[in-house]
Design a protein around this motif. Structure first.
Motif, PDB file in Angstrom:
ATOM      1  N   ALA A  31       0.826  -1.209   0.000  1.00  0.00           N
ATOM      2  CA  ALA A  31       0.000   0.000   0.000  1.00  0.00           C
ATOM      3  C   ALA A  31       0.859   1.256   0.000  1.00  0.00           C
ATOM      4  O   ALA A  31       0.465   2.292  -0.539  1.00  0.00           O
ATOM      5  CB  ALA A  31      -0.925   0.000   1.210  1.00  0.00           C
ATOM      6  N   ALA A  32       2.051   1.156   0.568  1.00  0.00           N
ATOM      7  CA  ALA A  32       2.966   2.298   0.597  1.00  0.00           C
ATOM      8  C   ALA A  32       3.756   2.427  -0.694  1.00  0.00           C
ATOM      9  O   ALA A  32       4.501   3.399  -0.888  1.00  0.00           O
ATOM     10  CB  ALA A  32       3.928   2.163   1.776  1.00  0.00           C
ATOM     11  N   GLY A  33       3.611   1.444  -1.570  1.00  0.00           N
ATOM     12  CA  GLY A  33       4.323   1.497  -2.844  1.00  0.00           C
ATOM     13  C   GLY A  33       5.759   1.033  -2.754  1.00  0.00           C
ATOM     14  O   GLY A  33       6.580   1.379  -3.602  1.00  0.00           O
ATOM     15  N   VAL A  34       6.064   0.241  -1.733  1.00  0.00           N
ATOM     16  CA  VAL A  34       7.429  -0.264  -1.568  1.00  0.00           C
ATOM     17  C   VAL A  34       7.420  -1.759  -1.876  1.00  0.00           C
ATOM     18  O   VAL A  34       6.658  -2.524  -1.291  1.00  0.00           O
ATOM     19  CB  VAL A  34       7.935  -0.035  -0.118  1.00  0.00           C
ATOM     20  N   GLU A  35       8.271  -2.162  -2.815  1.00  0.00           N
ATOM     21  CA  GLU A  35       8.357  -3.581  -3.163  1.00  0.00           C
ATOM     22  C   GLU A  35       9.315  -4.267  -2.196  1.00  0.00           C
ATOM     23  O   GLU A  35      10.470  -3.876  -2.053  1.00  0.00           O
ATOM     24  CB  GLU A  35       8.868  -3.735  -4.595  1.00  0.00           C
ATOM     25  N   VAL A  36       8.783  -5.283  -1.502  1.00  0.00           N
ATOM     26  CA  VAL A  36       9.555  -5.998  -0.495  1.00  0.00           C
ATOM     27  C   VAL A  36       9.501  -7.489  -0.797  1.00  0.00           C
ATOM     28  O   VAL A  36       8.441  -8.022  -1.131  1.00  0.00           O
ATOM     29  CB  VAL A  36       8.970  -5.737   0.918  1.00  0.00           C
ATOM     30  N   GLU A  37      10.627  -8.156  -0.656  1.00  0.00           N
ATOM     31  CA  GLU A  37      10.651  -9.604  -0.846  1.00  0.00           C
ATOM     32  C   GLU A  37       9.920 -10.264   0.326  1.00  0.00           C
ATOM     33  O   GLU A  37      10.089  -9.859   1.481  1.00  0.00           O
ATOM     34  CB  GLU A  37      12.086 -10.097  -0.905  1.00  0.00           C
ATOM     35  N   PRO A  38       9.116 -11.260   0.050  1.00  0.00           N
ATOM     36  CA  PRO A  38       8.333 -11.920   1.097  1.00  0.00           C
ATOM     37  C   PRO A  38       9.161 -12.506   2.237  1.00  0.00           C
ATOM     38  O   PRO A  38       8.684 -12.614   3.357  1.00  0.00           O
ATOM     39  CB  PRO A  38       7.597 -13.037   0.348  1.00  0.00           C
ATOM     40  N   ILE A  39      10.415 -12.841   1.974  1.00  0.00           N
ATOM     41  CA  ILE A  39      11.255 -13.411   3.028  1.00  0.00           C
ATOM     42  C   ILE A  39      11.439 -12.438   4.189  1.00  0.00           C
ATOM     43  O   ILE A  39      11.481 -12.829   5.348  1.00  0.00           O
ATOM     44  CB  ILE A  39      12.623 -13.881   2.468  1.00  0.00           C
ATOM     45  N   TRP A  40      11.542 -11.132   3.872  1.00  0.00           N
ATOM     46  CA  TRP A  40      11.715 -10.137   4.932  1.00  0.00           C
ATOM     47  C   TRP A  40      10.487 -10.087   5.834  1.00  0.00           C
ATOM     48  O   TRP A  40      10.605 -10.004   7.056  1.00  0.00           O
ATOM     49  CB  TRP A  40      11.998  -8.758   4.347  1.00  0.00           C
ATOM     50  N   ALA A  41       9.330 -10.150   5.235  1.00  0.00           N
ATOM     51  CA  ALA A  41       8.095 -10.127   6.021  1.00  0.00           C
ATOM     52  C   ALA A  41       8.014 -11.363   6.911  1.00  0.00           C
ATOM     53  O   ALA A  41       7.639 -11.274   8.089  1.00  0.00           O
ATOM     54  CB  ALA A  41       6.886 -10.042   5.101  1.00  0.00           C
ATOM     55  N   SER A  42       8.388 -12.510   6.367  1.00  0.00           N
ATOM     56  CA  SER A  42       8.363 -13.747   7.154  1.00  0.00           C
ATOM     57  C   SER A  42       9.340 -13.685   8.321  1.00  0.00           C
ATOM     58  O   SER A  42       9.017 -14.082   9.446  1.00  0.00           O
ATOM     59  CB  SER A  42       8.714 -14.940   6.278  1.00  0.00           C
ATOM     60  N   LEU A  43      10.549 -13.198   8.056  1.00  0.00           N
ATOM     61  CA  LEU A  43      11.559 -13.098   9.111  1.00  0.00           C
ATOM     62  C   LEU A  43      11.111 -12.163  10.242  1.00  0.00           C
ATOM     63  O   LEU A  43      11.238 -12.487  11.420  1.00  0.00           O
ATOM     64  CB  LEU A  43      12.890 -12.610   8.533  1.00  0.00           C
TER      65      LEU A  43
END
Length: 106
Positions: A31-43
């Motif tokens: 929603a903020a327009g920042v592309e993040v790899e899913p691994i970071w969210a999981s960690l």
């Protein structure tokens, strides 16, 4: 950049008193327009699971000041422990020479 975005997302969820999960972190960063790899969210979700972020932030300074209260006693204890470790290492060296069946100066 990904770590920062996930950190802010975690703070937003904690402030809103919403459980921190990988999906919610990814939704906020998207929603903020920042592309993040899913691994970071999981960690981050695993690291923060069951923890109160507000409590962690308010107690940041108290953790570092506790050992300073030990004073001279803590220093003396550390010296004794260091001496014991040094003695154990010397004994191990002597034993290792004996294990080979000979010593350096035999």
């Amino acid at each position: 950049m990904s770590e920062t975005a996930i950190s802010y997302a975690a703070l937003i969820l904690a402030d809103a008193e919403i459980e921190i999960s990988s999906d919610k972190l990814l939704s906020l960063t998207k929603a903020a327009g920042v592309e993040v790899e899913p691994i970071w969210a999981s960690l981050f979700a695993k690291a923060l699971e069951g923890k109160d972020i507000k409590d962690l932030l308010t107690n940041v300074g108290s953790v570092g000041s506790a050992p300073a209260a030990g004073g001279a006693t803590g220093g003396a204890t550390a010296e004794v422990a260091a001496e014991e470790v040094a003695e154990e290492k010397e004994e191990e060296k002597e034993e290792s020479d004996d294990d080979m069946g000979f010593g350096l100066f035999d």
